[in-house]
Scaffold this motif. Structure first.
Motif, PDB file in Angstrom:
ATOM      1  N   GLY A  24     -94.604  33.864 -58.419  1.00 40.97           N
ATOM      2  CA  GLY A  24     -94.867  35.419 -58.705  1.00 40.97           C
ATOM      3  C   GLY A  24     -96.903  35.805 -58.637  1.00 40.97           C
ATOM      4  O   GLY A  24     -96.511  36.996 -57.995  1.00 40.97           O
ATOM      5  N   TYR A  25     -97.260  34.866 -59.386  1.00 43.17           N
ATOM      6  CA  TYR A  25     -98.998  36.363 -58.590  1.00 43.17           C
ATOM      7  C   TYR A  25     -98.993  35.999 -57.971  1.00 43.17           C
ATOM      8  O   TYR A  25     -99.385  37.620 -57.202  1.00 43.17           O
ATOM      9  CB  TYR A  25     -99.634  34.505 -59.584  1.00 43.17           C
ATOM     10  N   PHE A  26     -98.985  35.213 -56.183  1.00 41.71           N
ATOM     11  CA  PHE A  26     -99.378  35.969 -55.222  1.00 41.71           C
ATOM     12  C   PHE A  26     -98.414  36.781 -54.650  1.00 41.71           C
ATOM     13  O   PHE A  26     -99.305  38.497 -53.767  1.00 41.71           O
ATOM     14  CB  PHE A  26     -99.204  35.477 -54.252  1.00 41.71           C
ATOM     15  N   ASP A  27     -97.412  37.133 -55.447  1.00 43.50           N
ATOM     16  CA  ASP A  27     -96.383  38.302 -54.763  1.00 43.50           C
ATOM     17  C   ASP A  27     -97.196  39.361 -55.282  1.00 43.50           C
ATOM     18  O   ASP A  27     -97.578  40.277 -54.957  1.00 43.50           O
ATOM     19  CB  ASP A  27     -95.327  37.984 -55.195  1.00 43.50           C
ATOM     20  N   GLY A  28     -97.682  39.468 -56.442  1.00 50.89           N
ATOM     21  CA  GLY A  28     -98.081  40.518 -57.077  1.00 50.89           C
ATOM     22  C   GLY A  28     -98.655  41.123 -56.902  1.00 50.89           C
ATOM     23  O   GLY A  28     -99.153  42.543 -56.825  1.00 50.89           O
ATOM     24  N   PHE A  29    -100.283  40.374 -56.813  1.00 50.76           N
ATOM     25  CA  PHE A  29    -101.512  40.514 -56.354  1.00 50.76           C
ATOM     26  C   PHE A  29    -101.117  40.750 -54.926  1.00 50.76           C
ATOM     27  O   PHE A  29    -101.918  41.676 -54.533  1.00 50.76           O
ATOM     28  CB  PHE A  29    -102.002  39.110 -55.908  1.00 50.76           C
ATOM     29  N   HIS A  30    -100.096  40.827 -54.077  1.00 46.28           N
ATOM     30  CA  HIS A  30     -99.937  41.567 -52.999  1.00 46.28           C
ATOM     31  C   HIS A  30     -98.973  42.498 -52.820  1.00 46.28           C
ATOM     32  O   HIS A  30     -98.799  43.307 -51.719  1.00 46.28           O
ATOM     33  CB  HIS A  30     -99.516  40.498 -51.390  1.00 46.28           C
ATOM     34  N   PHE A  43     -91.669  33.476 -62.928  1.00 42.98           N
ATOM     35  CA  PHE A  43     -92.224  33.903 -62.183  1.00 42.98           C
ATOM     36  C   PHE A  43     -92.120  35.006 -61.724  1.00 42.98           C
ATOM     37  O   PHE A  43     -93.558  35.465 -61.287  1.00 42.98           O
ATOM     38  CB  PHE A  43     -90.843  33.995 -60.479  1.00 42.98           C
ATOM     39  N   TRP A  44     -91.773  36.270 -63.261  1.00 44.37           N
ATOM     40  CA  TRP A  44     -92.372  37.029 -63.421  1.00 44.37           C
ATOM     41  C   TRP A  44     -93.122  37.755 -64.329  1.00 44.37           C
ATOM     42  O   TRP A  44     -94.198  38.421 -63.789  1.00 44.37           O
ATOM     43  CB  TRP A  44     -91.169  37.684 -64.232  1.00 44.37           C
ATOM     44  N   HIS A  45     -94.206  36.560 -64.963  1.00 43.53           N
ATOM     45  CA  HIS A  45     -95.406  36.175 -65.282  1.00 43.53           C
ATOM     46  C   HIS A  45     -96.018  36.613 -64.850  1.00 43.53           C
ATOM     47  O   HIS A  45     -97.091  37.593 -64.361  1.00 43.53           O
ATOM     48  CB  HIS A  45     -94.845  35.761 -66.215  1.00 43.53           C
ATOM     49  N   GLY A  46     -96.062  35.657 -63.841  1.00 41.25           N
ATOM     50  CA  GLY A  46     -96.915  35.852 -62.877  1.00 41.25           C
ATOM     51  C   GLY A  46     -97.140  37.107 -62.129  1.00 41.25           C
ATOM     52  O   GLY A  46     -97.864  37.357 -61.580  1.00 41.25           O
ATOM     53  N   TRP A  47     -96.292  36.998 -61.616  1.00 44.10           N
ATOM     54  CA  TRP A  47     -96.045  38.258 -60.955  1.00 44.10           C
ATOM     55  C   TRP A  47     -96.830  39.621 -61.433  1.00 44.10           C
ATOM     56  O   TRP A  47     -97.953  40.612 -60.606  1.00 44.10           O
ATOM     57  CB  TRP A  47     -94.829  39.531 -60.547  1.00 44.10           C
ATOM     58  N   ARG A  48     -96.682  39.885 -62.939  1.00 39.81           N
ATOM     59  CA  ARG A  48     -97.303  40.924 -64.168  1.00 39.81           C
ATOM     60  C   ARG A  48     -98.881  40.463 -63.956  1.00 39.81           C
ATOM     61  O   ARG A  48     -99.533  41.536 -63.637  1.00 39.81           O
ATOM     62  CB  ARG A  48     -96.735  40.543 -64.905  1.00 39.81           C
ATOM     63  N   ASN A  49     -99.054  39.625 -63.739  1.00 34.86           N
ATOM     64  CA  ASN A  49    -100.551  39.496 -63.315  1.00 34.86           C
ATOM     65  C   ASN A  49    -101.836  39.440 -62.702  1.00 34.86           C
ATOM     66  O   ASN A  49    -102.749  39.359 -62.489  1.00 34.86           O
ATOM     67  CB  ASN A  49    -100.845  37.848 -64.224  1.00 34.86           C
ATOM     68  N   GLY A  50    -100.953  39.180 -61.589  1.00 34.23           N
ATOM     69  CA  GLY A  50    -101.102  39.287 -60.312  1.00 34.23           C
ATOM     70  C   GLY A  50    -101.743  40.227 -59.918  1.00 34.23           C
ATOM     71  O   GLY A  50    -102.050  41.096 -59.199  1.00 34.23           O
ATOM     72  N   ARG A  51    -100.536  41.772 -59.947  1.00 35.69           N
ATOM     73  CA  ARG A  51    -100.637  43.042 -60.624  1.00 35.69           C
ATOM     74  C   ARG A  51    -101.822  43.289 -60.618  1.00 35.69           C
ATOM     75  O   ARG A  51    -102.491  44.373 -60.157  1.00 35.69           O
ATOM     76  CB  ARG A  51     -99.263  43.519 -60.518  1.00 35.69           C
ATOM     77  N   VAL A  52    -102.132  43.010 -62.518  1.00 36.24           N
ATOM     78  CA  VAL A  52    -102.919  43.558 -62.804  1.00 36.24           C
ATOM     79  C   VAL A  52    -104.907  42.615 -63.125  1.00 36.24           C
ATOM     80  O   VAL A  52    -105.609  43.798 -62.339  1.00 36.24           O
ATOM     81  CB  VAL A  52    -103.187  43.104 -64.445  1.00 36.24           C
TER      82      VAL A  52
END
Length: 78
Positions: A24-30, A43-52
Motif C-alpha cells: 500500500g505504501y508504494f501505491d500511495g507513494f506513486h 494496505f490502506w494504512h500503508g497507502w495513506r503513509n506513502g501519500r504523506v
C-alpha cells in the motif's frame, strides 16, 4: 474513501500485515488512487503513509498520534 478506522496505537499497528502495508505504501507513494474494499486495512494504512511521504497529502491526526506513540518508545512506524 475511509472504510477502515485509522491506526492510532502501536498495539493496533502490530496487528497489521507488514507486506500489505508495504504494498500500500508504494501505491500511495506513486500516486495510485484510493484503495477500494478489495484491499485490507493494512494496505490502506500503508497507502495513506506513502501519500504523506511523497508530499501528496498532509498527515492527519491519526498518523501524528501513531508517530508520537512510536517516538515515545524510541521506535519507528511503517
Amino acid at each position: 474513501m475511509a472504510e477502515f478506522a485509522p491506526v492510532t496505537t502501536i498495539a493496533d499497528f502490530r496487528q497489521l500485515d507488514d507486506g500489505e502495508i508495504l504494498e500500500g505504501y508504494f501505491d500511495g507513494f506513486h500516486g495510485s488512487p484510493p484503495p477500494g474494499s478489495d484491499r485490507s486495512r493494512a494496505f490502506w494504512h500503508g497507502w495513506r503513509n506513502g501519500r504523506v511521504d511523497a508530499g501528496l497529502a498532509k498527515p492527519d491526526f491519526a498518523q501524528i498520534a501513531l508517530d508520537l506513540a512510536f517516538r515515545q518508545i524510541g521506535g519507528s512506524a511503517a
